[in-house]
Design an enzyme around this catalytic site. Structure first.
Site, PDB file in Angstrom:
ATOM      1  CB  SER A   1     -10.469 -43.877  46.099  1.00 14.23           C
ATOM      2  OG  SER A   1     -10.921 -42.815  46.883  1.00 14.23           O
ATOM      3  CE  LYS A   2      -7.960 -37.278  45.010  1.00 13.84           C
ATOM      4  NZ  LYS A   2      -7.403 -36.829  43.806  1.00 13.84           N
ATOM      5  NE  ARG A   3     -13.459 -39.851  46.607  1.00 15.12           N
ATOM      6  CZ  ARG A   3     -12.733 -39.561  45.517  1.00 15.12           C
ATOM      7  NH1 ARG A   3     -12.030 -38.449  45.469  1.00 15.12           N
ATOM      8  NH2 ARG A   3     -12.716 -40.377  44.480  1.00 15.12           N
ATOM      9  CG  ASP A   4     -10.768 -46.229  50.052  1.00 13.01           C
ATOM     10  OD1 ASP A   4     -11.966 -46.361  50.345  1.00 13.01           O
ATOM     11  OD2 ASP A   4     -10.281 -46.589  48.963  1.00 13.01           O
TER      12      ASP A   4
END
Ligand code: GLU
Length: 523
Positions: A264-267
Site C-alpha cells: 500500500s502507499k502507506r508502507d
C-alpha cells in the site's frame, strides 16, 4: 498465420499519480514491445469523469518520461528535449471515442450479444441482499431482463427508466484462457454475471471500452495486473462477439509489502514516481529496481541498464508469485547508480539538495570547495537527499550526536589532545574554512585522490602532509591513532562516521577546526 506487428499498451486511468504497480505494468509492456520490435501505445482510460484530472494525467506522463518509458503513440508530451506520442490509431483518450463505443453498442444490441437492463439500483441491491440471505453461491446480476419483450421494454421506458446495457454471457461454458505467465486457466462462465457495458448516459465502463480500444489500436499483447484476470475472460468473450481474436494476455502478480500483504502507499518507502524524482532518487536506479519486482535479469546480477533489460526481457519469465517491495534494496540500488556517475554529473544532480544550505551565490563562489566536499561523499550516499545532513558540519558548528558524545567522553585526557591539536593546526598553512579564500588549495587538490595531491600555491598544505604532521603529534602524545581520532572527529564533525579523517580536517579548514577543538578541548 502471418504474425502481426507486436503492439502493446499501457492504459492508465488518470485518477492519481503513477505508483510502483502502474510503473511496473507500463515497464513490462514497454520492455516487451521494445524486445519484440513492436510499438508501445499509451491509452488514457478517462471515463471515470468524477475522478479523472488533467493534473493526474500530467503526473503520469512526466513519471513515465522520467523513468525513460517512452511511448510511440498516445498523448503528446515533451520532456528533456524529446517528444512522445501522436500516432494513427487514436484518439488515445477514451472520452474522445464515445461515438465509436456507441456504434459498437448498437451492433451488439442488434446481434443479441448485448441487451438493455432496466433494473434500478434499488432492485439490484434487493437482489443482492436476497442472494446473501439465501447463502447463494452466486452473488450478482441474475439476467432477469435478458429476454424482455418489446412491450415490457416500452413499459419501462414509459416509466422513464434509463437502461444499463449489459453483455450477455454464456450460461454455462468453460472458457479456457492462455496466460503468458499463468499458463492455461479454465473459468466457468457460471461465475460471471452479465456485466454492464454502458451506463445510462452513454459513458462506457472499463471492460467494454478496453476491448473496443484494444481492437481499434490493434493490440497484440496485454500485460497488466492480476486483478484483471477475470476481466480477461469477459473481454475475450466480447472480442469473439465482435468477430476478433483477443490479444495474448499476461497477468502479473501483485507487489507485496515485506510482510507478504498487498503493498500500500502507506508502507514505508513507497512513493509515487515523481516523489522519487523529487527526493533525488536516480531515475535509472528506480527503473532498475522496479524491473526486478517480479522479473530477474540473471541469477548473479541485479544491476542492469534499460537496453540490457530489453535484450533479456521475456514475459514468460515473470514470476507467478508476488514480488516483495524492499526499500533497503531500492536504496542500495540508488547508491550503486550514484557511484557510476562522473563527479560532474554527481555535482549537477546534488546542487538542488545542497544549495539550500548555502547563502545566495555561494554555490558558484565556492565551486572548488564544493567539488572537493561532494567528491568525498559520492561513495557514501544512497540518496542525494542524505547530502544536506552529511555536509552541514562543513558550514556550521554541529551539535554532537550520541556516538560523538560517547567518543568525546571516553578518555579523560581527550580534552588535552584536542587542545594540542588546535595548537598544531593553528601553526600550519591549513586551508581556511568554507567561505575563506581557498583557491590555492581547492583548485589543486582533488579529493578523494591522494595521487593528485599537488598544491598549486607554494606552501599550501595537502591532506597527506596534514596526515604526517598529525601522526607526529600523536606519537608525541604517546597514544594510539584510534584513541586520538575518535574524539577529534567527534568535536570536528559532530558524529563518528564519515570520510577519511585527514580529508575531513583539511576540508573543514583552519578557523572552524581550531574553534571546535578549543570549544571541546582543555589545555
Ligand atoms: N485502466 C485500467 C487500469 O488502470 C487498465 C487495465 C488494462 O490494462 O486493461 O487498471
Amino acid at each position: 498465420m502471418i504474425h502481426p506487428t507486436p503492439r502493446l499498451r499501457f492504459a492508465p486511468s488518470p485518477t492519481g499519480p503513477l505508483h510502483l504497480g502502474g510503473a511496473r505494468t507500463a515497464m513490462y509492456n514497454w520492455a516487451l514491445a521494445r524486445s519484440l520490435g513492436g510499438a508501445f501505445v499509451l491509452r488514457i482510460e478517462d471515463t471515470d469523469r468524477a475522478r479523472s484530472t488533467d493534473e493526474s494525467l500530467q503526473i503520469i506522463l512526466a513519471g513515465l518520461a522520467w523513468l525513460g518509458i517512452d511511448w510511440d503513440e498516445g498523448p503528446e508530451f515533451t520532456a528533456g528535449g524529446r517528444s512522445f506520442g501522436g500516432g494513427d490509431f487514436g484518439p488515445y483518450f477514451q472520452m474522445q471515442r464515445l461515438d465509436r463505443y456507441a456504434a459498437l453498442v448498437e451492433q451488439l444490441l442488434a446481434s443479441g450479444h448485448a441487451y438493455k437492463c432496466y433494473c434500478t439500483p434499488e432492485e439490484l441491491a434487493e437482489l443482492r441482499a436476497e442472494q446473501k440471505a439465501a447463502k447463494s453461491s452466486f452473488i450478482g446480476y441474475d439476467g432477469r431482463h435478458r429476454d424482455l419483450t418489446a412491450e415490457q421494454r416500452a413499459e419501462k421506458e414509459a416509466q422513464g427508466i434509463q437502461p444499463n446495457i449489459r453483455f450477455r454471457m454464456p450460461d454455462d461454458e468453460v472458457v479456457r484462457v492462455h496466460d503468458l505467465i499463468r499458463g492455461d486457466v479454465e473459468v466457468n462462465t457460471k461465475q460471471l454475471d452479465d456485466w454492464v457495458m454502458v451506463r445510462p448516459g452513454g459513458v462506457p465502463l472499463y471492460n467494454f471500452a478496453c476491448v473496443v480500444d484494444d481492437i481499434d489500436m490493434k493490440i497484440t499483447h496485454v500485460v497488466r495486473g492480476e486483478e484483471h484476470f477475470l476481466n480477461g475472460v469477459k473481454q475475450r468473450l466480447l472480442f469473439e462477439a465482435l468477430g476478433h481474436e483477443c490479444p495474448q494476455y499476461a497477468h502479473i502478480p501483485l507487489i507485496l509489502n515485506p510482510k507478504g500483504g498487498k503493498l500500500s502507499k502507506r508502507d514505508p518507502g513507497v512513493k509515487s514516481t515523481l516523489e522519487y524524482r523529487d527526493l533525488g532518487y536516480p531515475a535509472a536506479a528506480v527503473f532498475n529496481y522496479i524491473a526486478l519486482l517480479g522479473w530477474g535479469f540473471s541469477a548473479d546480477r541485479d544491476v542492469f541498464t534499460r537496453d540490457e533489460m530489453v535484450a533479456a526481457f521475456q514475459i514468460g519469465s515473470v514470476g507467478k508469485a508476488g514480488a516483495k517491495f524492499d526499500v533497503d534494496k531500492l536504496h542500495w540500488m540508488c547508491g550503486e547508480y550514484i557511484r557510476t556517475w562522473s563527479l560532474d554529473d554527481f555535482l549537477t544532480a546534488s546542487r538542488g539538495h545542497v544549495e539550500p544550505l548555502l547563502a545566495d551565490g555561494a554555490w558558484d563562489a565556492n565551486a572548488g570547495f564544493l567539488r572537493n566536499a561532494l567528491a568525498l561523499f559520492q561513495e557514501r550516499v544512497q540518496l542525494l537527499s542524505e547530502l544536506p545532513d552529511k555536509l552541514r558540519w562543513l558550514f556550521e558548528d554541529p551539535a554532537l550526536d550520541a556516538a560523538a558524545q560517547k567518543n568525546l567522553g571516553k578518555h579523560a585526557d581527550a580534552p588535552q589532545w584536542l587542545a594540542a591539536y588546535a595548537d598544531l593546526l593553528e601553526g600550519m598553512d591549513l586551508p581556511p574554512s568554507f567561505g575563506g579564500d581557498r583557491a590555492a588549495f581547492d583548485t589543486a587538490v582533488r579529493l578523494p585522490s591522494p595521487e593528485d595531491d599537488a598544491p598549486a600555491a607554494a606552501g599550501a598544505l595537502t591532506p597527506n602532509q596534514l596526515g604526517d604532521a598529525t601522526r607526529a603529534l600523536i606519537a608525541e602524545l604517546g597514544i594510539k591513532f584510534g584513541q586520538f581520532v575518535h574524539p577529534v572527529r567527534a568535536a570536528l564533525t559532530g558524529t563518528n562516521k564519515g570520510p577519511g579523517f585527514f580529508d575531513c580536517v583539511w576540508l573543514l579548514g583552519k578557523d572552524a577546526a581550531v574553534r571546535r577543538l578549543r570549544a571541546h578541548g582543555r589545555a
